[in-house]
Design a protein around this motif. Sequence first.
Motif, PDB file in Angstrom:
ATOM      1  N   LYS A 115      10.846   7.250   6.743  1.00 37.26           N
ATOM      2  CA  LYS A 115      10.304   6.794   5.460  1.00 37.26           C
ATOM      3  C   LYS A 115       8.843   7.187   5.314  1.00 37.26           C
ATOM      4  O   LYS A 115       8.402   7.631   4.260  1.00 37.26           O
ATOM      5  CB  LYS A 115      10.463   5.270   5.333  1.00 37.26           C
ATOM      6  N   LYS A 116       8.091   7.032   6.416  1.00 34.23           N
ATOM      7  CA  LYS A 116       6.679   7.404   6.361  1.00 34.23           C
ATOM      8  C   LYS A 116       6.513   8.897   6.146  1.00 34.23           C
ATOM      9  O   LYS A 116       5.642   9.350   5.397  1.00 34.23           O
ATOM     10  CB  LYS A 116       5.972   6.970   7.649  1.00 34.23           C
ATOM     11  N   LEU A 117       7.341   9.693   6.819  1.00 27.35           N
ATOM     12  CA  LEU A 117       7.279  11.147   6.640  1.00 27.35           C
ATOM     13  C   LEU A 117       7.532  11.524   5.189  1.00 27.35           C
ATOM     14  O   LEU A 117       6.842  12.380   4.619  1.00 27.35           O
ATOM     15  CB  LEU A 117       8.313  11.831   7.541  1.00 27.35           C
ATOM     16  N   GLU A 118       8.525  10.891   4.581  1.00 25.88           N
ATOM     17  CA  GLU A 118       8.866  11.198   3.193  1.00 25.88           C
ATOM     18  C   GLU A 118       7.753  10.761   2.247  1.00 25.88           C
ATOM     19  O   GLU A 118       7.436  11.450   1.279  1.00 25.88           O
ATOM     20  CB  GLU A 118      10.188  10.527   2.829  1.00 25.88           C
ATOM     21  N   ASP A 121       4.924  13.198   2.630  1.00 25.97           N
ATOM     22  CA  ASP A 121       5.250  14.451   1.940  1.00 25.97           C
ATOM     23  C   ASP A 121       5.029  14.315   0.447  1.00 25.97           C
ATOM     24  O   ASP A 121       4.507  15.229  -0.203  1.00 25.97           O
ATOM     25  CB  ASP A 121       6.700  14.826   2.238  1.00 25.97           C
ATOM     26  N   LYS A 122       5.418  13.175  -0.109  1.00 26.05           N
ATOM     27  CA  LYS A 122       5.194  12.944  -1.542  1.00 26.05           C
ATOM     28  C   LYS A 122       3.713  12.894  -1.869  1.00 26.05           C
ATOM     29  O   LYS A 122       3.282  13.297  -2.951  1.00 26.05           O
ATOM     30  CB  LYS A 122       5.856  11.624  -1.974  1.00 26.05           C
ATOM     31  N   ALA A 123       2.932  12.373  -0.928  1.00 23.36           N
ATOM     32  CA  ALA A 123       1.486  12.264  -1.141  1.00 23.36           C
ATOM     33  C   ALA A 123       0.769  13.592  -0.910  1.00 23.36           C
ATOM     34  O   ALA A 123      -0.438  13.679  -1.092  1.00 23.36           O
ATOM     35  CB  ALA A 123       0.898  11.201  -0.217  1.00 23.36           C
ATOM     36  N   GLY A 124       1.516  14.621  -0.505  1.00 23.97           N
ATOM     37  CA  GLY A 124       0.905  15.935  -0.291  1.00 23.97           C
ATOM     38  C   GLY A 124       0.211  16.086   1.047  1.00 23.97           C
ATOM     39  O   GLY A 124      -0.576  17.011   1.235  1.00 23.97           O
ATOM     40  N   ILE A 125       0.479  15.178   1.991  1.00 26.65           N
ATOM     41  CA  ILE A 125      -0.137  15.273   3.319  1.00 26.65           C
ATOM     42  C   ILE A 125       0.614  16.315   4.140  1.00 26.65           C
ATOM     43  O   ILE A 125       1.837  16.240   4.282  1.00 26.65           O
ATOM     44  CB  ILE A 125      -0.106  13.908   4.039  1.00 26.65           C
ATOM     45  N   ARG A 126      -0.103  17.272   4.685  1.00 26.62           N
ATOM     46  CA  ARG A 126       0.530  18.340   5.444  1.00 26.62           C
ATOM     47  C   ARG A 126       1.162  17.780   6.720  1.00 26.62           C
ATOM     48  O   ARG A 126       0.697  16.792   7.294  1.00 26.62           O
ATOM     49  CB  ARG A 126      -0.484  19.430   5.780  1.00 26.62           C
ATOM     50  N   MET A 127       2.211  18.468   7.181  1.00 26.56           N
ATOM     51  CA  MET A 127       3.008  17.942   8.286  1.00 26.56           C
ATOM     52  C   MET A 127       2.179  17.768   9.560  1.00 26.56           C
ATOM     53  O   MET A 127       2.363  16.795  10.299  1.00 26.56           O
ATOM     54  CB  MET A 127       4.199  18.869   8.555  1.00 26.56           C
ATOM     55  N   ASN A 128       1.282  18.725   9.857  1.00 25.24           N
ATOM     56  CA  ASN A 128       0.516  18.605  11.107  1.00 25.24           C
ATOM     57  C   ASN A 128      -0.339  17.336  11.109  1.00 25.24           C
ATOM     58  O   ASN A 128      -0.445  16.643  12.124  1.00 25.24           O
ATOM     59  CB  ASN A 128      -0.339  19.851  11.336  1.00 25.24           C
ATOM     60  N   LYS A 129      -0.921  17.000   9.957  1.00 29.88           N
ATOM     61  CA  LYS A 129      -1.733  15.778   9.875  1.00 29.88           C
ATOM     62  C   LYS A 129      -0.854  14.532   9.925  1.00 29.88           C
ATOM     63  O   LYS A 129      -1.210  13.528  10.552  1.00 29.88           O
ATOM     64  CB  LYS A 129      -2.562  15.802   8.595  1.00 29.88           C
ATOM     65  N   SER A 130       0.291  14.614   9.263  1.00 26.68           N
ATOM     66  CA  SER A 130       1.220  13.484   9.273  1.00 26.68           C
ATOM     67  C   SER A 130       1.694  13.195  10.698  1.00 26.68           C
ATOM     68  O   SER A 130       1.704  12.042  11.145  1.00 26.68           O
ATOM     69  CB  SER A 130       2.405  13.798   8.360  1.00 26.68           C
ATOM     70  N   PHE A 131       2.073  14.253  11.426  1.00 20.72           N
ATOM     71  CA  PHE A 131       2.547  14.080  12.803  1.00 20.72           C
ATOM     72  C   PHE A 131       1.433  13.553  13.704  1.00 20.72           C
ATOM     73  O   PHE A 131       1.657  12.684  14.550  1.00 20.72           O
ATOM     74  CB  PHE A 131       3.085  15.405  13.341  1.00 20.72           C
ATOM     75  N   VAL A 158      15.779  16.765   3.966  1.00 22.99           N
ATOM     76  CA  VAL A 158      15.562  15.923   2.787  1.00 22.99           C
ATOM     77  C   VAL A 158      15.382  16.785   1.548  1.00 22.99           C
ATOM     78  O   VAL A 158      15.960  16.518   0.494  1.00 22.99           O
ATOM     79  CB  VAL A 158      14.326  15.015   3.000  1.00 22.99           C
ATOM     80  N   ARG A 159      14.591  17.849   1.685  1.00 18.71           N
ATOM     81  CA  ARG A 159      14.340  18.721   0.530  1.00 18.71           C
ATOM     82  C   ARG A 159      15.611  19.434   0.080  1.00 18.71           C
ATOM     83  O   ARG A 159      15.853  19.586  -1.114  1.00 18.71           O
ATOM     84  CB  ARG A 159      13.261  19.745   0.885  1.00 18.71           C
ATOM     85  N   ARG A 160      16.413  19.877   1.060  1.00 15.36           N
ATOM     86  CA  ARG A 160      17.662  20.537   0.687  1.00 15.36           C
ATOM     87  C   ARG A 160      18.587  19.579  -0.055  1.00 15.36           C
ATOM     88  O   ARG A 160      19.262  19.966  -1.009  1.00 15.36           O
ATOM     89  CB  ARG A 160      18.360  21.073   1.944  1.00 15.36           C
ATOM     90  N   SER A 161      18.589  18.318   0.367  1.00 14.82           N
ATOM     91  CA  SER A 161      19.439  17.334  -0.306  1.00 14.82           C
ATOM     92  C   SER A 161      18.966  17.090  -1.730  1.00 14.82           C
ATOM     93  O   SER A 161      19.760  16.770  -2.610  1.00 14.82           O
ATOM     94  CB  SER A 161      19.453  16.014   0.474  1.00 14.82           C
ATOM     95  N   HIS A 162      17.656  17.255  -1.954  1.00 13.04           N
ATOM     96  CA  HIS A 162      17.121  17.082  -3.307  1.00 13.04           C
ATOM     97  C   HIS A 162      17.559  18.202  -4.235  1.00 13.04           C
ATOM     98  O   HIS A 162      17.530  18.043  -5.446  1.00 13.04           O
ATOM     99  CB  HIS A 162      15.585  17.052  -3.256  1.00 13.04           C
ATOM    100  N   LEU A 163      17.912  19.339  -3.677  1.00 14.35           N
ATOM    101  CA  LEU A 163      18.146  20.527  -4.503  1.00 14.35           C
ATOM    102  C   LEU A 163      19.625  20.773  -4.783  1.00 14.35           C
ATOM    103  O   LEU A 163      19.984  21.822  -5.268  1.00 14.35           O
ATOM    104  CB  LEU A 163      17.548  21.757  -3.805  1.00 14.35           C
ATOM    105  N   TRP A 569       9.154   5.535  -4.736  1.00 18.53           N
ATOM    106  CA  TRP A 569      10.158   5.031  -3.810  1.00 18.53           C
ATOM    107  C   TRP A 569      10.071   3.521  -3.672  1.00 18.53           C
ATOM    108  O   TRP A 569      11.068   2.848  -3.442  1.00 18.53           O
ATOM    109  CB  TRP A 569       9.976   5.700  -2.451  1.00 18.53           C
ATOM    110  N   SER A 570       8.864   2.971  -3.836  1.00 23.04           N
ATOM    111  CA  SER A 570       8.667   1.541  -3.609  1.00 23.04           C
ATOM    112  C   SER A 570       9.369   0.680  -4.650  1.00 23.04           C
ATOM    113  O   SER A 570       9.442  -0.532  -4.504  1.00 23.04           O
ATOM    114  CB  SER A 570       7.164   1.211  -3.613  1.00 23.04           C
ATOM    115  N   LEU A 571       9.909   1.285  -5.731  1.00 18.38           N
ATOM    116  CA  LEU A 571      10.607   0.506  -6.742  1.00 18.38           C
ATOM    117  C   LEU A 571      12.082   0.294  -6.382  1.00 18.38           C
ATOM    118  O   LEU A 571      12.767  -0.480  -7.025  1.00 18.38           O
ATOM    119  CB  LEU A 571      10.499   1.221  -8.096  1.00 18.38           C
TER     120      LEU A 571
END
Length: 611
Positions: A115-118, A121-131, A158-163, A569-571
């Motif tokens: 959930k945090k990763l997603e 990602d929505k907030a535009g935080i790059r993966m290296n910083k997120s990890f 997740v992105r593939r599932s969105h598409l 997502w929080s809704l």
Amino acid sequence: MMFDSIDDAVIYYRRYAKEKGFAVAKRTSKKGNDGVVRYVTIACSYPGIKRTKSTNPVQLKPQTKTDCKAQLRLSLCPNGKWILRSMVLDHNHGLSPSKTRFYKCNRMIEPHVKKKLELHDKAGIRMNKSFNSFVVAAGGHENLSFLEKDCRNHMEKVRRSHLREGDASAMHHYFLKMQADNSEFFYAMDFDDDGRLKNVFWADARSRAAFKEFGDVVTFDTTYMVNKYEMPFAPFVGVNHHGQSTLLGCGLILREDTNSFIWLFKSWLACMSECPPNAIITDQDKAMKKAIEIVFPNARHRWCLRHIMNKLPKKFKGFKDYESIKFCMKNVVHDSLTKEEFEESWGRFIKKYQLESNEWLLGSYDERHRWVLAFVKDIFWAGMSTTQRSESMNAFFDKYINKKTTLKQFFEQYENALAAKVHNETVEDFNSFNSRISCITIYDMEKQFQSAYTLKKFTDFQNEIVGSICCSLSSCKEHDNFSEYEVHEDISHREGQRSVIFHVYFNEDNNKVNCKCRLFEFKGIVCRHQILVFIHRKIYRIPDKYILNRWNKNIKRRHTKIRISYDNWSLKPEACCYEKMCNAFYEVANLAVDSENAYKNVMTHICEMKK
């Protein structure tokens, strides 16, 4: 040993393997005559014989197969449980408990981490910083049950599932959702004869309201690309009361041709209630120019000055006098205060360097009314000479979009970018309301602008007051109904200091002051030469017509009252439950952290709940 299920057996053997230093996997299963699985083998992940598929003997891939025989064999009992029938514990390869966390079977991303990763990602935080945030929180890489690669794989999934619906369809659903939430959301989609998406335009309710405040001057640029599809991103950008860039709608176009621009401009015009901008700045694109002449025939169209001046190296780099030509042309363009001065200086420049036959200069001269400052400063441009506003908006979107961004993701990140823009403007509104910059003179005119203008625009005015120190009145000619002043300003120059003469005209009947520099007409800020004349005439409070509503901090802007909804997502119900639990956990932790007994009590309850 007996196990309630195969999964229990796998978990048990995996835990054993983690302690010993190897990886396991469920290898084989065999069904009985009734079709039910009755025999299962769980083995070390090193079985089988290594095979080399590469035909290049110097580019072999690493192998993990060692034909290891370590395994467990289980069978189904009549009571539904599974019994361990045989086992091999010895391995034919090295074991390392400290490295077992790298085995795929031991790597697992917990639901809350996903959930945090997603969210990141929505907030535009790059993966290296997120990890890295998870690494810091866990106290080191060795304490994590997953690798950065696992995080990237999860987000790709997740992105593939969105598409699954397709980008164009998902985009359409997004537009419908936004329009259902606010009927003022506007969009238009252009399809070819085969039903493929060609162009799209959209503007949210806030952008439409902002156009009514700041749509007098617009910059338009298509140099930014959504790289996955190579569809140029085309934002319409204005300037708000703080001097910040503000989005007034945007589009994605398949081709940068006249028909695409005509469709986009007409869509934008329809969105803005058929109210065209007074002025528009673009690059020198011919297709764009033609489309503007068709759709906005009465708008003043000018070219980006920086784009033109940046072409000098390409056009004259091979000339012997290149440096001198570049310096001279810049002086002609920037220092000519009137059309007559430009014509005279341009003629001398061409003659001096014998450039009469230069086609690029001839073409540029024919279009001088579109880019030379002396020809464009007669109307309001909000201080803009270039498409830098559009380019800065593109750079701003770079924080949220990368070369792998799909259209679906683009619109999700567009919302995040828009929210950040709204936040930045709100912060500046608060700063202008809550604080003020001290006056540096005793004149009431400075207090006028201090109480009326936003911080940024008051700073611009204050700079002109400071600049008036370098100015002096040298002469005054009285005419029938106006006075003509000659103001000398000392200006720093590459070749040293020089004095420039500005003519200022003062009308006694209405206290109107016009200056040759045309800063007020161009930028909406009273210039230093006008200030000097006002002070000389003992007019210490400037007439209201020189205080523009456009820069006024006391006006309630209609676009700030627009509610913007985001697909948050929080809704969602499960997210609400998750957030409530997390908040409760944090609250309990805060209460228990100062007491060793309370801490132990809480941890005991948590461990029981986990079981």
